[in-house]
Design a protein around this motif. Sequence first.
Motif, short mmCIF file in Angstrom:
data_model
loop_
_atom_site.label_atom_id
_atom_site.label_comp_id
_atom_site.label_asym_id
_atom_site.label_seq_id
_atom_site.Cartn_x
_atom_site.Cartn_y
_atom_site.Cartn_z
N UNK A 64 19.67 0.92 -7.95
CA UNK A 64 19.49 1.71 -9.18
C UNK A 64 18.07 1.52 -9.66
N UNK A 65 17.36 2.62 -9.94
CA UNK A 65 16.01 2.56 -10.48
C UNK A 65 16.00 3.26 -11.83
N UNK A 66 15.55 2.53 -12.85
CA UNK A 66 15.50 3.07 -14.21
C UNK A 66 14.04 3.17 -14.65
N UNK A 79 5.55 0.97 -11.57
CA UNK A 79 6.47 1.79 -10.76
C UNK A 79 6.42 1.34 -9.30
N UNK A 80 5.21 1.06 -8.79
CA UNK A 80 5.06 0.58 -7.41
C UNK A 80 5.77 -0.76 -7.24
N UNK A 81 5.66 -1.61 -8.24
CA UNK A 81 6.33 -2.92 -8.21
C UNK A 81 7.84 -2.74 -8.12
N UNK A 82 8.38 -1.77 -8.87
CA UNK A 82 9.82 -1.51 -8.85
C UNK A 82 10.26 -0.91 -7.52
N UNK A 83 9.42 -0.04 -6.94
CA UNK A 83 9.77 0.58 -5.65
C UNK A 83 9.85 -0.46 -4.54
N UNK A 84 9.00 -1.48 -4.60
CA UNK A 84 9.01 -2.54 -3.59
C UNK A 84 10.34 -3.30 -3.57
N UNK A 88 0.84 -1.21 0.00
CA UNK A 88 0.00 0.00 0.00
C UNK A 88 0.87 1.26 0.00
N UNK A 89 1.95 1.23 0.80
CA UNK A 89 2.85 2.39 0.85
C UNK A 89 3.50 2.64 -0.51
N UNK A 90 3.97 1.58 -1.17
CA UNK A 90 4.60 1.72 -2.49
C UNK A 90 3.60 2.25 -3.51
N UNK A 91 2.36 1.79 -3.42
CA UNK A 91 1.33 2.25 -4.36
C UNK A 91 0.96 3.71 -4.11
N UNK A 92 1.00 4.14 -2.85
CA UNK A 92 0.76 5.55 -2.56
C UNK A 92 1.86 6.42 -3.15
#
Length: 581
Positions: free
Chosen positions: A494-496, A484-489, A444-448
């Motif tokens: 490195x985030x591309x 994007x939320x999936x990548x943040x989790x 939920x936090x990542x999706x926010x």
Amino acid sequence: MISALLKSLREYKKTTIITPLLVVMEVVMECIIPFIIANLVNQIKAGCELSVIIKYGVVLIVMASLSLFFGAWAGSTCSTASCGFAKNLRHDMFYAIQKYSFENIDKFLTSSLVTRMTTDITNVQNAFMMVIRTAIRAPLMLIFAFTMAFIMGGKMATIFLIVLPILGIGLSIIIYKSIPLFKRVFKKYDNLNSSIQENIKAMRVVKSFVREDYEQEKFNYAAEDVCRDFTKAERILALNNPLMQFCIYTVMVFVLSFGSYTIITSRGIDLDVGQFSALLTYSFMMLMSLMMLSMVFVMITMAGESSKRIAEVLAEKSTLTNPENPVHEVADGSISFENVSFKYSKTAKRMALSDINLQIKSGETIGIIGGTGSSKSSLVQLISRLYDATEGVVKVGGIDVRDYDIESLRNQVAVVLQKNILFSGTIKENLRWGNKEATDEEMIHACKLACADEFISQFPQGYDTYIEQGGANVSGGQKQRLCIARALLKKPKILILDDSTSAVDTRTDANIRKAMREYIPETTKIIIAQRTASVEDADRIIVMDKGTINAIGTHSELLAKNEIYREIYTSQNKAGDQLED
């Protein structure tokens, strides 16, 4: 090729070996039965007692029961072995494809890989079933029956020596003519599947442009092309049947006419009724064996090309491999390009990237902008080692990416691709691709942070909402935010983001970038974008042009000094400036 395929037998080796042994026992029982019947006929003719007939009857019942038992057992083990072999082949092919680099995948069409894992494996499975049972049974039956026919019929059995060479020559010609056609037809199968795949994937575009008729014509042409070649191949293989019939009737006419003549003229001395009945039975056995061999021949001919296509997939080795002693820890998110040039294939005439020299500090936010075809995506694909640099060195955390364990490196580099992909399953299941151990609170936090919670909470089932294959039941912007939320989790070093906010409005785009700065400040963030608003607050912006770095600087520096950046900025903000005027 055969040895490569047989490696997939594994736990089914035992049933594969048992099946031919059981078939041998079945054939032996079947071939002894006519011999016993012939002796029984002669005993009855000689006026034997009832006890002798009963004795022979019991023996025949036992022999028939054993033949049935061995045959049923062989059928069971054959089915187990062939289905298991096919299962393992699909398993091995799928695992082999998973290990491919993008360069390997580029060699095969997606439709071709699907055909190889379905139609081709089915052909091989059917042929394998034939080989371990019918292809063992038919020759053994032929040899046993041929031997017994000589024992029972003497010189009359020489007819088989005349017929068999004719049959062998005919089958050789059929093989020679049909194999090239099968090679061609399987490639056309690939094209047919490709047409279907493309049409279904682009169904909304087809309907919006009212191009159903055109797509139908294209499909019909591909289907007719396959049908044409398959018909030619089947016509040639169909000659197999009349050839077999010719041999069968030739033998039957000879045995019946010459056998009857011998019995009458010799008054049963050279050939009696019992021998004649046995000879007829063995003749039928041999002819049935020939018919079974023809079926095996047809199936193996079809499976031959399928086997080669499967072996190609299994033999293909990934162009990206781990070193002998790989590094498993990525120290930080610093990135270095040192004299890097890259092209997608060895045969390519020009480099996609040329003379790239770039230093990125850990935790920096880097924007990349440039025209279509300027190789922005090609640049970032080298970081997670989706491709290897053709020349020069790419370093992450101060270490050459080729020295890392590939899995360890990619676990620290999260990529949200330009073409966002969601898999069939719930939203939670898709999010956990980033972190399979993620709690509901973390998701939920990542999706926010990705501005996805606002639309997920409006779904009746919330985070348990089912996502159709490819994310067909969510919009482009929603799909991007979920990715994007999936990548943040993953909480990577490195985030591309490869143009992954193109489908969201500028306010949401700004909110996502602000959340990333606050949530993962130590993560190196690389944002590829088409609009300058998405990168103007980056620490540095890289301007790409024709596979080279044209300029590097902040938004204000590039706006003042770089013509390409200024032109992009002006074209995107011209309408707004005119409204202000």
